[in-house]
Design an enzyme around this catalytic site. Structure first.
Site, mmCIF file in Angstrom:
data_model
loop_
_atom_site.group_PDB
_atom_site.id
_atom_site.type_symbol
_atom_site.label_atom_id
_atom_site.label_comp_id
_atom_site.label_asym_id
_atom_site.label_seq_id
_atom_site.Cartn_x
_atom_site.Cartn_y
_atom_site.Cartn_z
ATOM 1 N N CYS A 117 -11.613 6.765 19.019
ATOM 2 C CA CYS A 117 -10.508 7.395 19.772
ATOM 3 C C CYS A 117 -10.633 8.455 20.584
ATOM 4 O O CYS A 117 -9.957 8.872 21.114
ATOM 5 C CB CYS A 117 -9.607 7.628 18.334
ATOM 6 S SG CYS A 117 -9.636 6.459 17.201
ATOM 7 N N HIS A 258 -3.996 12.592 19.344
ATOM 8 C CA HIS A 258 -4.454 11.228 18.948
ATOM 9 C C HIS A 258 -3.397 10.876 18.082
ATOM 10 O O HIS A 258 -2.711 11.399 17.192
ATOM 11 C CB HIS A 258 -5.825 11.128 18.257
ATOM 12 C CG HIS A 258 -6.028 9.801 17.741
ATOM 13 N ND1 HIS A 258 -6.048 8.811 18.684
ATOM 14 C CD2 HIS A 258 -6.489 9.256 16.634
ATOM 15 C CE1 HIS A 258 -6.329 7.646 18.046
ATOM 16 N NE2 HIS A 258 -6.590 7.954 16.814
ATOM 17 N N ASN A 288 -1.814 3.073 16.177
ATOM 18 C CA ASN A 288 -3.222 3.759 16.575
ATOM 19 C C ASN A 288 -3.691 2.651 17.327
ATOM 20 O O ASN A 288 -4.330 1.756 17.026
ATOM 21 C CB ASN A 288 -3.742 4.036 15.237
ATOM 22 C CG ASN A 288 -5.341 4.566 15.714
ATOM 23 O OD1 ASN A 288 -5.555 4.792 16.850
ATOM 24 N ND2 ASN A 288 -6.019 5.025 14.657
HETATM 25 O O1 UT7 Z 1 -8.090 6.741 14.568
HETATM 26 C C1 UT7 Z 1 -9.002 7.364 13.917
HETATM 27 C C2 UT7 Z 1 -8.574 8.366 12.760
HETATM 28 N N1 UT7 Z 1 -7.839 7.402 11.692
HETATM 29 C C3 UT7 Z 1 -7.163 8.267 10.982
HETATM 30 O O2 UT7 Z 1 -6.985 9.492 11.279
HETATM 31 C C4 UT7 Z 1 -6.722 7.612 9.641
HETATM 32 C C5 UT7 Z 1 -6.731 8.562 8.566
HETATM 33 N N2 UT7 Z 1 -6.061 8.104 7.326
HETATM 34 C C6 UT7 Z 1 -4.666 7.904 7.220
HETATM 35 O O3 UT7 Z 1 -4.093 7.970 7.985
HETATM 36 C C7 UT7 Z 1 -4.238 7.530 5.558
HETATM 37 O O4 UT7 Z 1 -5.452 7.742 4.960
HETATM 38 C C8 UT7 Z 1 -3.856 5.999 5.493
HETATM 39 C C9 UT7 Z 1 -2.499 5.772 6.501
HETATM 40 C C10 UT7 Z 1 -5.125 5.083 5.969
HETATM 41 C C11 UT7 Z 1 -3.661 5.637 4.030
HETATM 42 O O5 UT7 Z 1 -2.628 6.562 3.551
HETATM 43 P P1 UT7 Z 1 -2.949 7.523 2.142
HETATM 44 O O6 UT7 Z 1 -2.000 8.323 1.874
HETATM 45 O O7 UT7 Z 1 -4.575 7.966 2.267
HETATM 46 O O8 UT7 Z 1 -3.141 6.438 0.959
HETATM 47 P P2 UT7 Z 1 -4.227 5.652 0.170
HETATM 48 O O9 UT7 Z 1 -5.500 5.100 1.056
HETATM 49 O O10 UT7 Z 1 -4.734 7.037 -0.847
HETATM 50 O O11 UT7 Z 1 -3.609 4.630 -0.707
HETATM 51 C C12 UT7 Z 1 -2.381 4.963 -1.476
HETATM 52 C C13 UT7 Z 1 -1.958 3.721 -2.171
HETATM 53 C C14 UT7 Z 1 -3.219 2.878 -2.874
HETATM 54 O O12 UT7 Z 1 -2.642 2.146 -4.035
HETATM 55 P P3 UT7 Z 1 -2.994 2.919 -5.407
HETATM 56 O O13 UT7 Z 1 -4.558 2.915 -5.568
HETATM 57 O O14 UT7 Z 1 -2.422 4.085 -5.422
HETATM 58 O O15 UT7 Z 1 -2.227 2.090 -6.479
HETATM 59 C C15 UT7 Z 1 -3.437 1.884 -1.845
HETATM 60 O O16 UT7 Z 1 -3.913 0.626 -2.405
HETATM 61 O O17 UT7 Z 1 -1.376 2.819 -1.233
HETATM 62 C C16 UT7 Z 1 -1.862 1.641 -1.266
HETATM 63 N N3 UT7 Z 1 -1.744 1.065 0.027
HETATM 64 C C17 UT7 Z 1 -0.959 0.510 0.460
HETATM 65 N N4 UT7 Z 1 0.429 0.073 -0.084
HETATM 66 C C18 UT7 Z 1 1.105 -0.720 0.591
HETATM 67 C C19 UT7 Z 1 -2.666 0.965 1.193
HETATM 68 N N5 UT7 Z 1 -2.355 0.591 1.958
HETATM 69 C C20 UT7 Z 1 -1.229 0.092 1.933
HETATM 70 C C21 UT7 Z 1 -0.178 -0.779 2.587
HETATM 71 N N6 UT7 Z 1 1.111 -1.096 1.969
HETATM 72 N N7 UT7 Z 1 -0.375 -1.158 3.875
#
Ligand code: UT7
Length: 331
Positions: A117, A258, A288
């Protein structure tokens, strides 16, 4: 006039998004997700997906033509074409070679860089230096991605985040004093390669049936860890270019970050003590798009006249590597 004596400037910008849009509601028919989850966790509502047969070089070429037109430069005046991408048409030759041919730019040396990115701002730094040394007069830098070809569409933790697109800028000497690059910052932390990668398709995990079945050629990310690094690195990098340019945060008319996650963008604005109304956001429409994201955002902000001559703007990015970069520009 010796062009190398002039400050380097952005002379024109362009962007291109493929026609097909994919909404959160449509995605929720493919994987177990919802508009509510995607919107509240990321701010993304929509992304664009390239058509079959529409390659990264095609997206790049469309964006480049618009940037050239705005700059008033013809392709045969270009001495350099850099395509920043992690989703090249082919592993070799470089996507930039296809773009050079598409544009008809025979004088331009053309190559790709892989800085995820951060690639568009890495390209800006390289082009700035090559113009300053007098090696080239005009450079075309492009961030272009067809991430839809490198996504595991069964993995809801990644497939909802990314989209396809391209953004471009033409750089040259700032003869009229507009669009001047005031300061840049680029950095890398190779200890974090495991947090965000496409592990397969290279020499570590070649394209075997087994590797493909294990989705090794798809993007994989430890989202929470990446989130923390993104906030810290982008805040520090933006502060660095603001200071290097001899400015204060209050001098900045617009921050163009970004476009990965609205929560990351809000956290950075907060830490930079810059009102989030002064931060450009379009991730709701495009998701993204990796190297393309900041380039598309720059072009949109420019064409929407979010800044005018004399305004100071800051671009700041972060990506796999980990990599980060910033640029302070006086328009
Ligand atoms: O471009 C390069 C740079 N990239 C970034 O900067 C991305 C950085 N990271 C993020 O933007 C975030 O960490 C994410 C958007 C990827 C994820 O958000 P989060 O708040 O960190 O969620 P998480 O990974 O902790 O997941 C929370 C819950 C999980 O369920 P449990 O374990 O709490 O039951 C996931 O399984 O959300 C669940 N989950 C989803 N649920 C519905 C993960 N993806 C999804 C989804 N739909 N698409």
């Amino acid at each position: 006039m010796n062009l190398a004596d002039q400050p380097v400037a952005i002379l024109g910008t362009g962007s291109y998004l493929p026609a097909k849009a994919l909404s959160n509601d449509e995605l929720s028919t493919i994987v177990d997700t919802s508009d509510e989850w995607i919107t509240s966790r990321t701010g993304i509502k929509n992304r664009h997906i390239a058509a079959e047969g529409e390659h990264t070089s095609h997206l790049a070429t469309h964006a480049a033509k618009k940037a050239l037109e705005q700059a008033g430069i013809t392709a045969d005046q270009l001495g350099l074409i850099i395509v920043a991408t992690i989703t090249p048409d082919t592993l070799t030759p470089a996507t930039a070679c296809y773009v050079q041919n598409n544009l008809g730019a025979p004088q331009a040396v053309a190559f790709d860089i892989s800085a995820a990115c951060s690639g568009f701002l890495y390209s800006m730094k390289i082009a700035e230096n090559m113009i300053q040394t007098g090696a080239v007069d005009y450079a075309l830098i492009i961030g272009a991605e067809k991430l839809s070809s490198f996504i595991n569409w069964k993995d809801r933790t990644t497939c909802v985040l990314f989209g396809d697109g391209a953004g471009a800028a033409v750089l040259g000497a700032s003869i009229e004093g507009t669009g001047r690059i005031l300061a840049t910052d680029i950095g890398t932390d190779g200890k974090q390669t495991h947090l965000l990668n496409i592990p397969g398709g290279g020499s570590a995990h070649p394209t075997t049936e087994e590797n493909v079945n294990q989705h090794l050629a798809s993007l994989s990310m430890q989202g929470k860890e990446v989130f923390k690094h993104a906030v810290t690195r982008m805040k520090n990098s933006a502060n660095t270019v603001i200071a290097r340019a001899g400015l204060e945060p209050s001098d900045i008319k617009l921050v163009i970050p970004h476009q990965a996650n609205l929560r990351i963008i809000d956290a950075i604005a907060d830490r930079l003590t810059i009102d989030n109304k002064k931060v450009f956001v379009n991730l709701d429409r495009y998701g993204n798009t990796s190297a393309a994201a900041v380039a598309i955002a720059l072009d949109e902000a420019h064409r929407q006249e979010k800044f005018e001559r004399g305004d100071k703007i800051v671009l700041v990015v972060f990506g796999a590597g980990m990599t980060w970069a910033s640029a302070a520009i006086e328009w």
